[in-house]
Design a protein around this motif. Structure first.
Motif, mmCIF file in Angstrom:
data_model
loop_
_atom_site.group_PDB
_atom_site.id
_atom_site.type_symbol
_atom_site.label_atom_id
_atom_site.label_comp_id
_atom_site.label_asym_id
_atom_site.label_seq_id
_atom_site.Cartn_x
_atom_site.Cartn_y
_atom_site.Cartn_z
ATOM 1 N N ARG A 63 -17.291 7.754 -15.605
ATOM 2 C CA ARG A 63 -18.666 8.200 -15.828
ATOM 3 C C ARG A 63 -18.939 9.558 -15.186
ATOM 4 N NH1 ARG A 63 -22.980 6.287 -12.582
ATOM 5 N NH2 ARG A 63 -24.529 7.846 -13.000
ATOM 6 N N ASP A 64 -18.350 9.801 -14.031
ATOM 7 C CA ASP A 64 -18.560 11.068 -13.317
ATOM 8 C C ASP A 64 -17.615 12.176 -13.792
ATOM 9 O OD1 ASP A 64 -20.594 9.976 -11.827
ATOM 10 O OD2 ASP A 64 -19.307 9.466 -10.129
ATOM 11 N N ASP A 65 -16.890 11.933 -14.881
ATOM 12 C CA ASP A 65 -15.958 12.897 -15.469
ATOM 13 C C ASP A 65 -14.822 13.311 -14.542
ATOM 14 O OD1 ASP A 65 -17.046 13.014 -18.003
ATOM 15 O OD2 ASP A 65 -18.481 14.582 -17.456
ATOM 16 N N HIS A 66 -14.412 12.400 -13.682
ATOM 17 C CA HIS A 66 -13.238 12.664 -12.849
ATOM 18 C C HIS A 66 -11.955 12.219 -13.551
ATOM 19 C CE1 HIS A 66 -15.417 14.014 -9.378
ATOM 20 N NE2 HIS A 66 -16.176 12.933 -9.385
ATOM 21 N N HIS A 67 -12.075 11.257 -14.466
ATOM 22 C CA HIS A 67 -10.902 10.699 -15.139
ATOM 23 C C HIS A 67 -11.230 10.281 -16.565
ATOM 24 C CE1 HIS A 67 -8.274 10.546 -11.653
ATOM 25 N NE2 HIS A 67 -9.285 10.084 -10.947
ATOM 26 N N HIS A 68 -10.164 10.163 -17.356
ATOM 27 C CA HIS A 68 -10.241 9.528 -18.669
ATOM 28 C C HIS A 68 -9.990 8.034 -18.460
ATOM 29 C CE1 HIS A 68 -9.998 13.431 -20.701
ATOM 30 N NE2 HIS A 68 -9.015 13.741 -19.869
ATOM 31 N N TRP A 69 -10.319 7.240 -19.488
ATOM 32 C CA TRP A 69 -10.049 5.805 -19.390
ATOM 33 C C TRP A 69 -8.564 5.529 -19.218
ATOM 34 C CZ3 TRP A 69 -13.092 2.222 -17.887
ATOM 35 C CH2 TRP A 69 -14.458 2.316 -18.097
ATOM 36 N N GLY A 78 -10.280 19.631 -13.685
ATOM 37 C CA GLY A 78 -9.385 19.569 -12.526
ATOM 38 C C GLY A 78 -7.980 19.137 -12.892
ATOM 39 N N LYS A 79 -7.109 19.213 -11.894
ATOM 40 C CA LYS A 79 -5.711 18.823 -12.098
ATOM 41 C C LYS A 79 -5.457 17.447 -11.483
ATOM 42 C CE LYS A 79 -3.811 22.382 -10.060
ATOM 43 N NZ LYS A 79 -2.883 23.409 -9.620
ATOM 44 N N TYR A 80 -4.277 16.920 -11.734
ATOM 45 C CA TYR A 80 -3.778 15.663 -11.165
ATOM 46 C C TYR A 80 -4.690 14.482 -11.484
ATOM 47 C CZ TYR A 80 -0.777 18.858 -8.633
ATOM 48 O OH TYR A 80 0.127 19.831 -8.315
ATOM 49 N N GLY A 81 -5.038 14.336 -12.743
ATOM 50 C CA GLY A 81 -5.925 13.261 -13.150
ATOM 51 C C GLY A 81 -5.230 11.974 -13.530
ATOM 52 N N THR A 120 0.825 -1.206 0.000
ATOM 53 C CA THR A 120 0.000 0.000 0.000
ATOM 54 C C THR A 120 0.861 1.258 0.000
ATOM 55 O OG1 THR A 120 -1.761 -1.193 1.146
ATOM 56 C CG2 THR A 120 -1.864 1.208 1.198
ATOM 57 N N LEU A 121 1.902 1.282 0.822
ATOM 58 C CA LEU A 121 2.784 2.460 0.862
ATOM 59 C C LEU A 121 3.507 2.658 -0.467
ATOM 60 C CD1 LEU A 121 4.277 2.223 4.461
ATOM 61 C CD2 LEU A 121 2.561 3.828 3.626
ATOM 62 N N ALA A 122 4.045 1.572 -1.025
ATOM 63 C CA ALA A 122 4.741 1.683 -2.313
ATOM 64 C C ALA A 122 3.777 2.131 -3.405
ATOM 65 C CB ALA A 122 5.383 0.345 -2.685
ATOM 66 N N ASN A 123 2.583 1.573 -3.399
ATOM 67 C CA ASN A 123 1.582 1.925 -4.395
ATOM 68 C C ASN A 123 1.229 3.410 -4.305
ATOM 69 O OD1 ASN A 123 -0.479 0.973 -6.417
ATOM 70 N ND2 ASN A 123 -1.793 1.945 -4.895
ATOM 71 N N GLN A 124 0.940 3.897 -3.117
ATOM 72 C CA GLN A 124 0.552 5.294 -2.959
ATOM 73 C C GLN A 124 1.707 6.240 -3.311
ATOM 74 O OE1 GLN A 124 -2.736 4.407 -3.108
ATOM 75 N NE2 GLN A 124 -2.851 6.432 -2.231
ATOM 76 N N LEU A 125 2.918 5.855 -2.951
ATOM 77 C CA LEU A 125 4.084 6.679 -3.279
ATOM 78 C C LEU A 125 4.280 6.774 -4.795
ATOM 79 C CD1 LEU A 125 6.618 8.235 -2.267
ATOM 80 C CD2 LEU A 125 7.828 6.058 -2.412
ATOM 81 N N ILE A 126 4.191 5.652 -5.484
ATOM 82 C CA ILE A 126 4.411 5.645 -6.931
ATOM 83 C C ILE A 126 3.269 6.346 -7.660
ATOM 84 C CG2 ILE A 126 4.554 4.131 -8.951
ATOM 85 C CD1 ILE A 126 6.176 2.204 -7.106
ATOM 86 N N ILE A 127 2.026 6.081 -7.270
ATOM 87 C CA ILE A 127 0.880 6.728 -7.924
ATOM 88 C C ILE A 127 0.931 8.244 -7.707
ATOM 89 C CG2 ILE A 127 -1.650 6.980 -7.852
ATOM 90 C CD1 ILE A 127 -1.007 4.402 -9.190
ATOM 91 N N THR A 128 1.212 8.667 -6.479
ATOM 92 C CA THR A 128 1.274 10.103 -6.188
ATOM 93 C C THR A 128 2.419 10.767 -6.949
ATOM 94 O OG1 THR A 128 0.296 9.733 -4.016
ATOM 95 C CG2 THR A 128 1.459 11.815 -4.338
ATOM 96 N N SER A 129 3.566 10.116 -7.009
ATOM 97 C CA SER A 129 4.695 10.669 -7.765
ATOM 98 C C SER A 129 4.351 10.794 -9.243
ATOM 99 C CB SER A 129 5.933 9.780 -7.600
ATOM 100 O OG SER A 129 6.325 9.729 -6.257
ATOM 101 N N ALA A 130 3.672 9.789 -9.783
ATOM 102 C CA ALA A 130 3.279 9.842 -11.194
ATOM 103 C C ALA A 130 2.273 10.963 -11.433
ATOM 104 C CB ALA A 130 2.695 8.500 -11.626
ATOM 105 N N ARG A 131 1.368 11.174 -10.492
ATOM 106 C CA ARG A 131 0.373 12.248 -10.642
ATOM 107 C C ARG A 131 1.063 13.609 -10.699
ATOM 108 N NH1 ARG A 131 -5.073 10.903 -7.605
ATOM 109 N NH2 ARG A 131 -5.414 13.038 -8.217
ATOM 110 N N VAL A 132 2.059 13.795 -9.851
ATOM 111 C CA VAL A 132 2.786 15.066 -9.850
ATOM 112 C C VAL A 132 3.615 15.198 -11.126
ATOM 113 C CG1 VAL A 132 4.611 16.367 -8.676
ATOM 114 C CG2 VAL A 132 2.807 15.264 -7.338
ATOM 115 N N ALA A 133 4.281 14.118 -11.522
ATOM 116 C CA ALA A 133 5.145 14.162 -12.706
ATOM 117 C C ALA A 133 4.357 14.402 -13.995
ATOM 118 C CB ALA A 133 5.938 12.866 -12.813
ATOM 119 N N PHE A 134 3.192 13.772 -14.114
ATOM 120 C CA PHE A 134 2.418 13.874 -15.353
ATOM 121 C C PHE A 134 1.389 14.995 -15.351
ATOM 122 C CE2 PHE A 134 3.785 9.381 -15.671
ATOM 123 C CZ PHE A 134 4.436 9.474 -16.895
ATOM 124 N N ASN A 135 1.287 15.759 -14.274
ATOM 125 C CA ASN A 135 0.275 16.811 -14.203
ATOM 126 C C ASN A 135 0.362 17.820 -15.347
ATOM 127 O OD1 ASN A 135 -1.989 18.111 -12.937
ATOM 128 N ND2 ASN A 135 -0.535 19.683 -12.263
#
Length: 180
Positions: free
Chosen positions: A131-137, A87-90, A62-77
């Motif tokens: 469906r709720d337009d929070h993310h793309h596929w 919105g940002k950080y999608g 869980t920690l590794a997953n959250q760290l990598i996902i969060t880092s990717a969100r910041v990097a790809f923003n």
């Protein structure tokens, strides 16, 4: 084993998701609740079956997953981060990453009987986020693939047996390994 040793991460996660879920309504609320229930349920399963190694693997995963996902969100923003609702950080999806980390843990550690229902709930969350337009596929698919791969690295099956060829300079043989 004392049952209170690993309860702190569980209680913290429950508190975080109860605050997040209360801000939404309807189907959005259901996907937010499922986002927390699957990974917390995975930890609870390890906890109540006295699988101490599973609890440690859940935490590392869980920690590794959250760290990598969060880092990717910041990097790809700047490039892929714009959401359909503006919105940002999608990219990638944090919700889908978290729920899929729990599903992947259950599948890797305890098998498909627990993994399939958890993956179905992950798919529901992914579809709801789109469906709720929070993310793309692409956002939800990337999160799912990342979380699955991270679990492959951090989680081992309970009671697994491995047989592999062993080749050295002076020998050829088989190596047998069993997890307890």
């Amino acid at each position: 084993m004392r049952k209170t040793k690993f309860l702190a991460p569980l209680l913290l996660a429950c508190g975080l998701f109860s605050n997040n879920a209360s801000a939404n309504s309807g189907s959005e609320l259901s996907s937010d609740v499922i986002t927390g229930v699957v990974p917390i349920g995975a930890f609870a399963y390890a906890y109540f079956t006295d699988d101490e190694e599973g609890q440690k693997q859940w935490l590392r995963n869980t920690l590794a997953n959250q760290l990598i996902i969060t880092s990717a969100r910041v990097a790809f923003n700047p490039s892929l981060g714009k959401r359909p609702n503006g919105g940002k950080y999608g990219f990638p999806s944090g919700h889908v990453g978290f729920v899929t980390s729990g599903a992947s843990f259950l599948q890797e550690r305890y098998g498909w009987k627990l993994g399939v229902p958890a993956y179905m709930l992950s798919a529901y969350v992914a579809a709801q986020r789109v469906r709720d337009d929070h993310h793309h596929w692409r956002d939800v698919i990337a999160s799912g693939v990342l979380s699955f791969g991270i679990a492959k690295l951090f989680v081992t099956p309970q009671g697994a047996t491995y047989v592999a060829p062993a080749i050295g300079p002076d020998f050829i043989g088989m190596r047998w390994e069993r997890s307890f």
